[in-house]
Design a protein around this motif. Structure first.
Motif, short mmCIF file in Angstrom:
data_model
loop_
_atom_site.label_atom_id
_atom_site.label_comp_id
_atom_site.label_asym_id
_atom_site.label_seq_id
_atom_site.Cartn_x
_atom_site.Cartn_y
_atom_site.Cartn_z
N ALA A 100 0.80 -1.23 0.00
CA ALA A 100 0.00 0.00 0.00
C ALA A 100 0.84 1.28 0.00
N PRO A 101 1.86 1.42 0.85
CA PRO A 101 2.62 2.68 0.81
C PRO A 101 3.24 2.97 -0.54
N ALA A 102 3.85 1.96 -1.17
CA ALA A 102 4.47 2.18 -2.48
C ALA A 102 3.41 2.49 -3.54
N PHE A 103 2.28 1.79 -3.49
CA PHE A 103 1.20 2.04 -4.44
C PHE A 103 0.67 3.46 -4.27
N PHE A 104 0.43 3.86 -3.02
CA PHE A 104 -0.06 5.21 -2.74
C PHE A 104 0.93 6.26 -3.25
N THR A 105 2.21 6.05 -2.99
CA THR A 105 3.24 7.00 -3.43
C THR A 105 3.25 7.12 -4.95
N ALA A 106 3.12 5.99 -5.65
CA ALA A 106 3.12 6.00 -7.11
C ALA A 106 1.89 6.73 -7.65
N VAL A 107 0.72 6.45 -7.08
CA VAL A 107 -0.50 7.11 -7.54
C VAL A 107 -0.44 8.61 -7.24
N LEU A 108 0.05 8.97 -6.05
CA LEU A 108 0.20 10.38 -5.70
C LEU A 108 1.13 11.09 -6.69
N ALA A 109 2.24 10.47 -7.02
CA ALA A 109 3.18 11.07 -7.97
C ALA A 109 2.53 11.27 -9.33
N GLU A 110 1.80 10.25 -9.79
CA GLU A 110 1.15 10.34 -11.10
C GLU A 110 0.08 11.43 -11.11
N LYS A 111 -0.77 11.44 -10.10
CA LYS A 111 -1.86 12.41 -10.06
C LYS A 111 -1.33 13.83 -9.86
N SER A 112 -0.38 14.00 -8.95
CA SER A 112 0.11 15.34 -8.67
C SER A 112 0.92 15.91 -9.83
N ALA A 113 1.60 15.05 -10.59
CA ALA A 113 2.38 15.53 -11.73
C ALA A 113 1.50 16.27 -12.72
N LYS A 114 0.25 15.85 -12.84
CA LYS A 114 -0.67 16.51 -13.77
C LYS A 114 -0.92 17.96 -13.37
N PHE A 115 -0.86 18.25 -12.09
CA PHE A 115 -1.18 19.60 -11.62
C PHE A 115 0.05 20.40 -11.24
N LEU A 116 1.15 19.74 -10.96
CA LEU A 116 2.35 20.45 -10.52
C LEU A 116 3.30 20.77 -11.66
N SER A 117 2.92 20.43 -12.87
CA SER A 117 3.80 20.68 -14.02
C SER A 117 3.36 21.91 -14.80
N PHE A 118 2.73 22.87 -14.14
CA PHE A 118 2.34 24.11 -14.81
C PHE A 118 3.57 24.77 -15.41
N ALA A 119 3.38 25.47 -16.53
CA ALA A 119 4.49 26.13 -17.21
C ALA A 119 5.11 27.20 -16.30
N GLU A 120 4.26 28.01 -15.63
CA GLU A 120 4.75 29.05 -14.74
C GLU A 120 3.83 29.12 -13.53
N PRO A 121 4.37 29.56 -12.39
CA PRO A 121 3.51 29.72 -11.21
C PRO A 121 2.34 30.64 -11.52
N GLY A 122 1.16 30.25 -11.10
CA GLY A 122 -0.03 31.05 -11.32
C GLY A 122 -0.72 30.76 -12.64
N ASP A 123 -0.12 29.96 -13.50
CA ASP A 123 -0.70 29.62 -14.79
C ASP A 123 -1.96 28.79 -14.54
N GLN A 124 -3.09 29.21 -15.07
CA GLN A 124 -4.35 28.52 -14.85
C GLN A 124 -4.65 27.48 -15.92
N GLU A 125 -3.92 27.51 -17.02
CA GLU A 125 -4.14 26.55 -18.08
C GLU A 125 -3.24 25.35 -17.85
#
Length: 141
Positions: A100-125
């Motif tokens: 479970a911990p490794a699975f959770f970490t992998a899913v968290l990384a995958e899901k958060s990468a979608k939102f943390l890879s903004f081009a610039e801080p404050g970018d809404q697109e």
């Protein structure tokens, strides 16, 4: 509830406690004659119950129930959010065990990468932002 303020010590091991809770609940449910799938189903339903208690606390913090008024504080809301998270992690551990911990970490990384890879801080697109909506995608119900 006596919750300390400030940073959590670095030696805190939440997955140890999650694992012990999962083992206890699994043992009790097994003694009741429940199959693993039944146990997982009920544990998953418990997540909804906890989320409902969180919603009730938010309503109470805003005081929007005319019958009850301000029945909760934002600290109550925080505690209910934590209860929901704990219940979710216990459910995951009951299904996956020590994976479970490794699975959770992998899913968290995958899901958060979608939102943390903004081009610039404050970018809404964001290219993945539309994937987390309530609308059904083509071919899905």
């Amino acid at each position: 509830m006596n919750i300390p303020d400030g940073p959590i010590p670095s030696d805190a091991r939440p997955w140890d406690d999650i694992g012990r809770l999962a083992a206890l609940f699994t043992r009790l449910d097994t003694e009741r004659g429940m199959s693993p799938e039944q146990q997982w189903t009920l544990q998953t339903l418990k997540i909804s119950e906890e989320a409902g208690e969180t919603a009730q606390a938010v309503i109470g913090a805003w005081g929007t129930n005319p019958r009850k008024g301000r029945s909760h504080t934002w600290r109550h809301v925080q505690e209910e959010v934590a209860d929901t998270a704990i219940t979710s992690l216990v459910a995951l551990y009951r299904m996956l065990g020590e994976e479970a911990p490794a699975f959770f970490t992998a899913v968290l990384a995958e899901k958060s990468a979608k939102f943390l890879s903004f081009a610039e801080p404050g970018d809404q697109e964001h290219p993945g932002a539309g994937k987390m909506t309530c609308r059904a995608e083509p071919g899905r119900r």
